[in-house]
Scaffold this motif. Structure first.
Motif, PDB file in Angstrom:
ATOM      1  N   ALA A  30       0.830  -1.211   0.000  1.00  0.00           N
ATOM      2  CA  ALA A  30       0.000   0.000   0.000  1.00  0.00           C
ATOM      3  C   ALA A  30       0.858   1.252   0.000  1.00  0.00           C
ATOM      4  O   ALA A  30       1.910   1.307   0.660  1.00  0.00           O
ATOM      5  N   TYR A  34      -4.513   1.469   4.369  1.00  0.00           N
ATOM      6  CA  TYR A  34      -5.785   1.062   5.006  1.00  0.00           C
ATOM      7  C   TYR A  34      -5.465   0.761   6.469  1.00  0.00           C
ATOM      8  O   TYR A  34      -4.681  -0.135   6.761  1.00  0.00           O
ATOM      9  N   TRP A  35      -6.035   1.532   7.374  1.00  0.00           N
ATOM     10  CA  TRP A  35      -5.813   1.272   8.801  1.00  0.00           C
ATOM     11  C   TRP A  35      -7.043   1.752   9.550  1.00  0.00           C
ATOM     12  O   TRP A  35      -7.231   2.948   9.747  1.00  0.00           O
ATOM     13  N   LYS A  37     -11.260  -0.026  10.233  1.00  0.00           N
ATOM     14  CA  LYS A  37     -12.367  -0.547   9.410  1.00  0.00           C
ATOM     15  C   LYS A  37     -13.678  -0.495  10.164  1.00  0.00           C
ATOM     16  O   LYS A  37     -13.712  -0.421  11.390  1.00  0.00           O
ATOM     17  N   SER A 132      -1.405 -13.221   4.080  1.00  0.00           N
ATOM     18  CA  SER A 132      -2.871 -13.206   4.087  1.00  0.00           C
ATOM     19  C   SER A 132      -3.427 -12.561   2.824  1.00  0.00           C
ATOM     20  O   SER A 132      -4.427 -13.024   2.281  1.00  0.00           O
ATOM     21  N   SER A 171      -9.399 -10.968   4.051  1.00  0.00           N
ATOM     22  CA  SER A 171      -8.464  -9.992   4.616  1.00  0.00           C
ATOM     23  C   SER A 171      -8.584  -8.729   3.757  1.00  0.00           C
ATOM     24  O   SER A 171      -8.493  -8.828   2.525  1.00  0.00           O
ATOM     25  N   SER A 229      -2.790  -7.318  12.598  1.00  0.00           N
ATOM     26  CA  SER A 229      -3.430  -6.193  11.904  1.00  0.00           C
ATOM     27  C   SER A 229      -4.859  -6.011  12.391  1.00  0.00           C
ATOM     28  O   SER A 229      -5.335  -4.892  12.565  1.00  0.00           O
ATOM     29  N   ASP A 320       4.805  -1.719   6.213  1.00  0.00           N
ATOM     30  CA  ASP A 320       3.506  -2.299   6.537  1.00  0.00           C
ATOM     31  C   ASP A 320       3.400  -2.329   8.049  1.00  0.00           C
ATOM     32  O   ASP A 320       4.195  -1.709   8.722  1.00  0.00           O
TER      33      ASP A 320
END
Ligand code: DP6
Length: 367
Positions: A30, A34-35, A37, A132, A171, A229, A320
């Motif tokens: 990335a 994306y962090w 949800k 994943s 994932s 994560s 990451d």
């Protein structure tokens, strides 16, 4: 616009007794992260990634139709064997079981079959490279091959969109591993066709500078992560900086869209490094707080900055949710950068290990 309902299969048009498919799917890195949800694997903000080429999972899915009495209880369960590199791997089964449960409503035919899933990675299991994303993407592709066999009139577009939709439920970042070379996941006002439900290929022009972009992954720490994560994402609920962070990701995606068109590498570097540090800043400022960088992660970052200042070569780093460092650079400086890595960075890698990768095309059918 597609909604979750559009991915539910009602009736199959064909019947299939048995068969086997094999797909590979790559990892991705990335740029805008994306962090955080919401329910059902909906991202708190949109993200964008380079699909990789060499780091991938290869998964073989063999299936046979179960023949039970219609009322039998065993008929109403998922039935599968899980092999890793050809050998049974019980530890991986709960994750797959959970994945099947999540996608059950969209793929009701899964309970009609017994599956043998055999999977392997092209990168070492303990490298700290998450499998994943590639693993869930490769499995989703195989499942969609079965669904297409059951419903042969399915369009190609639906095939890949649903594969990404399913992978996301396994994932989040996996939904960006179906296609190449640059993929957006999450609704963004300025990116046409972008969706929270699946990844889409970056729809605008991509400048020559980004063709064959390189990613060399320095393996700093191969140990198990202290924080998964999934737990990290959860800590974005009630995080004091969450709202500003999500807004920043939207801004950064708007900016990177223009950068992909103009080819401005200085601006690219600024956004990518800022995103990596922001991701880790979010971890350091959540409750509980944690640090995933290692001393050598910082040594590498400082050495990269020094090299860039001295040579003007446009390399940058990203991270990451771990200690490994991804070094991103254009193809035309490859020799120079690889020499720099050998001379100055290998010493910071665990057992001197690093992996050379490039931007790639996404999942591929093998049989
Ligand atoms: C830091 O996709 O691994 O790599 O949806 O819970 O499986 P789950 O999380 P995951 O999160 C990856 C986060 C990241 C940033 C990114 O890839 O965008």
């Amino acid at each position: 616009m597609l909604s979750e309902q559009d991915f539910i299969v009602n009736d199959n048009t064909t019947s299939v007794e048995k068969g086997t498919f094999q797909w590979s799917a790559p990892s991705n890195i990335a740029l805008v992260k994306y962090w955080g949800k919401k329910e059902n694997q909906i991202p708190a903000n949109p993200s964008i990634s380079f699909t990789l080429n060499n780091c991938k999972t290869i998964t073989n899915l063999a299936f046979t139709k179960k023949h039970f009495d219609k009322l039998s209880v065993t008929n109403n369960r998922f039935s599968f064997d899980l092999l890793f590199e050809g050998k049974p791997k019980e530890e991986f089964k709960p994750k797959i079981q959970k994945f099947f449960e999540r996608i059950d409503v969209y793929c009701p035919y899964l309970k009609d079959y017994h599956f043998t899933i055999d999977t392997e990675n092209t990168f070492p299991h303990s490298s700290g490279i998450a499998s994943s994303a590639s693993g869930m993407a490769a499995l989703a592709m195989n499942i969609m091959s079965l669904e297409k066999a059951l419903n042969p009139t399915m369009t190609n577009q639906f095939f890949f969109q649903k594969a990404s939709f399913l992978a996301r439920l396994g994932s989040g970042s996996a939904c960006r591993s179906i296609k190449g070379n640059i993929v957006v996941w999450g609704k963004h006002a300025e990116i046409e066709g972008s969706s929270d439900l699946f990844g889409v290929e970056f729809p605008a022009k991509i400048h020559e500078n980004f063709k064959n972009y390189q990613d060399t992954i320095l393996l700093v720490d191969k140990g198990e992560k202290q924080v998964s994560s999934t737990i990290g994402h959860d800590l974005m609920h009630n995080h004091p900086f969450a709202e500003q962070r999500f807004a920043q990701a939207h801004d950064n995606l708007a900016k990177i869209k223009i950068i992909f068109e103009t080819g401005n590498l200085d601006e690219f570097i600024q956004i990518v490094e800022s995103e990596a540090l922001t991701l880790h800043a979010m971890m350091m400022t959540s409750l509980p707080y944690f640090i995933l960088m290692k001393p050598n992660t910082l040594e590498i970052i400082n050495t990269i900055w020094k090299f860039r200042n001295e040579t003007n070569i446009p390399i940058c780093f990203t991270l990451d949710a771990g200690a490994n460092v991804h070094i991103l650079y254009p193809e035309n400086v490859r020799e120079h950068v690889l020499q720099f890595i050998k001379d100055e960075l290998v010493g910071y890698c665990q057992n001197g290990n690093y992996i050379c990768d490039t931007i790639g095309n996404g999942s591929q059918i093998l049989t």
